[in-house]
Design an enzyme around this catalytic site. Structure first.
Site, PDB file in Angstrom:
ATOM      1  N   ASP A   1       6.088   1.188   7.538  1.00 33.55           N
ATOM      2  CA  ASP A   1       4.732   0.809   7.122  1.00 33.55           C
ATOM      3  C   ASP A   1       4.265   1.666   5.962  1.00 33.55           C
ATOM      4  OD1 ASP A   1       2.296  -0.406   7.042  1.00 33.55           O
ATOM      5  OD2 ASP A   1       1.556   0.433   8.904  1.00 33.55           O
TER       6      ASP A   1
ATOM      7  N   GLU B   1       4.200  -6.098   3.818  1.00 31.35           N
ATOM      8  CA  GLU B   1       4.074  -5.482   5.142  1.00 31.35           C
ATOM      9  C   GLU B   1       5.327  -5.770   5.975  1.00 31.35           C
ATOM     10  OE1 GLU B   1       1.881  -3.572   6.587  1.00 31.35           O
ATOM     11  OE2 GLU B   1       0.050  -3.701   5.387  1.00 31.35           O
TER      12      GLU B   1
ATOM     13  N   ASP C   1      -0.258   4.380   1.083  1.00 33.40           N
ATOM     14  CA  ASP C   1      -0.618   5.392   2.071  1.00 33.40           C
ATOM     15  C   ASP C   1       0.049   5.149   3.419  1.00 33.40           C
ATOM     16  OD1 ASP C   1      -2.312   3.101   2.317  1.00 33.40           O
ATOM     17  OD2 ASP C   1      -3.694   4.257   3.566  1.00 33.40           O
TER      18      ASP C   1
ATOM     19  N   HIS D   1       0.832  -1.213   0.000  1.00 36.59           N
ATOM     20  CA  HIS D   1       0.000   0.000   0.000  1.00 36.59           C
ATOM     21  C   HIS D   1       0.865   1.261   0.000  1.00 36.59           C
ATOM     22  CE1 HIS D   1       0.477   0.872   4.367  1.00 36.59           C
ATOM     23  NE2 HIS D   1       0.382  -0.429   4.558  1.00 36.59           N
TER      24      HIS D   1
ATOM     25  N   GLU E   1      -5.167   1.951   2.639  1.00 37.37           N
ATOM     26  CA  GLU E   1      -5.088   0.763   3.488  1.00 37.37           C
ATOM     27  C   GLU E   1      -5.230   1.108   4.960  1.00 37.37           C
ATOM     28  OE1 GLU E   1      -3.254  -2.390   5.995  1.00 37.37           O
ATOM     29  OE2 GLU E   1      -2.619  -0.294   5.792  1.00 37.37           O
ATOM     30  N   GLU E   2      -4.775   2.321   5.335  1.00 29.02           N
ATOM     31  CA  GLU E   2      -4.700   2.681   6.754  1.00 29.02           C
ATOM     32  C   GLU E   2      -6.011   3.227   7.325  1.00 29.02           C
ATOM     33  OE1 GLU E   2      -2.376   1.823   8.529  1.00 29.02           O
ATOM     34  OE2 GLU E   2      -0.445   1.873   7.488  1.00 29.02           O
TER      35      GLU E   2
END
Length: 376
Positions: free
Chosen positions: A112, A171, A84, A82, A142-143
């Site tokens: 992250d 991740e 974001d 991801h 995603e967050e």
């Protein structure tokens, strides 16, 4: 030369050089601030950097970028990450620092999960003849809440892009393989009372006071450790917010306790909700967000091959990740990426430089180690 930082400390998006080192790419994409909802500048930069690479088909959906090979290999792996991050807190632009003789890249997104994304981007650009066909995915949102997730949106709009035999999500996992993930449930538990002037409180009912038993249940709760397919997942049930009251001289008539339940993948989200509802029977319980967990899936042949090849130790993933989406589609998936998960979202978020290059080397070797795979 990097562009100058803006007022928030992030740098304006410039061209990405995918011929640079994975460490340099990590720094470049971290310095393009992409807090959830502001992924467009980074997505634009990624799309521009990949444009013109003859071995890749490029597809864009909103701020999600997909790049895939069409080599007719016998098997296909999906590798995703991801774009974001959570909000910046005086931790951009990035910088290098040394701690206990280890070199780190410090700043929002380094763990992250832009270090993982950087490794993926470099390999996507350079591996023109991988032993497997590869679908690379870089996605938005995603967050934040599950209904905004770019990977979920793409799965609905383009299910054909999710054809694969195995998936890897970049991740942070300290360069180890983390199988599956816990599920995630958030609920609001409310108490109700009767407003009154605080000088005559006996004529009202204090809703905040009525929340005391809810907090007692949470404080006394003993979370489970659950073994699933050889991995032990730790659960957690916690208050993550509380609100109530309208003025300093008014007895409150409502109080809300926001509760987060991280449950082992042996339970469905429906079973998790049933458990929480039983714990708080008699209270007003409202679901805010829920996401299914994912079983490890490490018995899949490609997963076993990947695990053995990179020499990583299989561990459980305690947090929720999008491996759950792949699992729901019948695609075995693991988490594998640089960075210590304990530093994700931290104000001193930082990734060990060697983990970035180690993950790049391992993933590159695995993807190129099978030249004799049969064509479809």
């Amino acid at each position: 030369m990097n562009p100058a930082p803006d007022a928030a400390g992030a740098r304006r998006a410039g061209p990405l050089d995918l011929a640079a080192s994975s460490v340099a790419i990590t720094q470049a994409i971290c310095d393009i601030e992409s807090v959830s909802g502001n992924e467009t500048p980074l997505a634009d930069a990624v799309e521009r950097a990949l444009a013109g690479l003859a071995h890749l088909e490029i597809i864009r959906d909103g701020d999600t970028i997909v790049a895939r090979t069409r080599l007719g290999r016998a098997q296909r792996v999906i590798i995703a990450g991801h774009l974001d991050t959570v909000p910046v807190n005086d931790n951009l632009p990035t910088r290098f620092e040394t701690v206990d003789d280890l070199d780190y890249l410090w700043g929002r997104g380094t763990v992250d999960m832009k270090a993982g994304v950087a490794v993926q981007l470099k390999l996507a650009a350079e591996l023109t003849e991988p032993g497997l066909d590869v679908t690379w995915m870089w996605y938005d949102h995603e967050e934040v809440s599950d209904d905004l997730n770019g990977l979920g949106r793409l799965a609905l709009a383009r299910p054909d892009l999710f054809e694969g035999d195995f998936a890897i999500l970049g991740e942070p996992s300290n360069g180890q393989v983390e199988g599956g993930c816990n599920g995630n449930l958030r609920v609001e538990v409310r108490t109700h009372g009767l407003r009154a002037h605080s000088a005559r409180s006996w004529v009202g009912e204090n809703a905040i006071h009525k929340a005391a038993p809810i907090l007692a249940i949470l404080a006394g709760y003993e979370p489970r450790a659950v073994e699933v397919e050889g991995l032990v997942y730790r659960e957690g049930l916690n208050a993550v917010g509380i609100s109530g009251g309208i003025a300093g001289n008014v007895i409150p008539d409502e109080c809300m306790v926001h509760i987060n339940y991280r449950f082992a993948p042996s339970r469905s989200s429906a079973e998790a909700l049933e458990h929480v509802s039983e714990l708080f029977a008699g209270y007003d319980v409202t679901v805010v967000d829920r996401a299914e967990g994912a079983r490890p899936g490490l018995d899949a042949p490609l997963a076993q091959e990947f695990l053995a090849f990179v020499g990583a130790e299989a561990r459980p993933k305690y947090g929720w990740t999008d491996v759950a989406r792949f699992s729901a589609l019948g695609i075995p998936a693991v988490n594998y990426g640089p960075g210590d998960p304990l530093k994700a979202h931290a104000d001193d978020e930082r990734v060990a430089v060697h983990q970035i290059t180690d993950c790049e080397d391992a993933l590159r070797s695995w993807l190129t180690a099978a030249p004799n795979r049969k064509q479809r």
